[in-house]
Design a protein around this motif. Structure first.
Motif, PDB file in Angstrom:
ATOM      1  N   ASN A  91     105.125 -34.360  39.179  1.00 35.06           N
ATOM      2  CA  ASN A  91     104.566 -35.299  38.209  1.00 35.06           C
ATOM      3  C   ASN A  91     105.424 -35.468  36.961  1.00 35.06           C
ATOM      4  O   ASN A  91     105.203 -36.395  36.187  1.00 35.06           O
ATOM      5  CB  ASN A  91     103.160 -34.862  37.791  1.00 35.06           C
ATOM      6  CG  ASN A  91     102.186 -34.992  38.930  1.00 35.06           C
ATOM      7  OD1 ASN A  91     102.413 -35.752  39.868  1.00 35.06           O
ATOM      8  ND2 ASN A  91     101.101 -34.248  38.870  1.00 35.06           N
ATOM      9  N   LYS A  92     106.381 -34.576  36.781  1.00 34.76           N
ATOM     10  CA  LYS A  92     107.253 -34.709  35.606  1.00 34.76           C
ATOM     11  C   LYS A  92     108.075 -35.975  35.718  1.00 34.76           C
ATOM     12  O   LYS A  92     108.612 -36.298  36.772  1.00 34.76           O
ATOM     13  CB  LYS A  92     108.210 -33.521  35.504  1.00 34.76           C
ATOM     14  CG  LYS A  92     107.639 -32.325  34.853  1.00 34.76           C
ATOM     15  CD  LYS A  92     108.734 -31.285  34.677  1.00 34.76           C
ATOM     16  CE  LYS A  92     108.172 -30.001  34.159  1.00 34.76           C
ATOM     17  NZ  LYS A  92     109.209 -28.966  34.066  1.00 34.76           N
ATOM     18  N   GLN A  93     108.189 -36.673  34.632  1.00 39.84           N
ATOM     19  CA  GLN A  93     109.043 -37.862  34.609  1.00 39.84           C
ATOM     20  C   GLN A  93     110.441 -37.425  34.222  1.00 39.84           C
ATOM     21  O   GLN A  93     110.634 -36.653  33.297  1.00 39.84           O
ATOM     22  CB  GLN A  93     108.536 -38.882  33.605  1.00 39.84           C
ATOM     23  CG  GLN A  93     107.257 -39.541  34.003  1.00 39.84           C
ATOM     24  CD  GLN A  93     106.852 -40.568  32.971  1.00 39.84           C
ATOM     25  OE1 GLN A  93     107.346 -40.568  31.850  1.00 39.84           O
ATOM     26  NE2 GLN A  93     105.940 -41.429  33.347  1.00 39.84           N
TER      27      GLN A  93
END
Length: 58
Positions: free
Chosen positions: A28-30
């Protein structure tokens, strides 16, 4: 927002973060562009300004 509400919000966010599996958190980290990581918002603002100028010319 009262202090109690703010503490409740922070606690909920903290618990949600650590209840999710580490692999899912990493997914989920951008990934930020390197220019943004190194120089902050300055390259982004220059890029957007150039876009606006080009748009006005057309």
């Amino acid at each position: 927002m009262k202090t109690n509400d703010y503490v409740r919000f922070l606690t909920q966010t903290f618990v949600e973060h650590f209840e999710t599996p580490k692999e899912e958190r990493n997914k989920n980290k951008q990934r930020l562009p390197v220019s943004y990581q190194l120089f902050g918002i300055l390259p982004y603002s220059v890029k957007e300004s150039v876009k606006m100028i080009r748009k006005r010319k057309n």
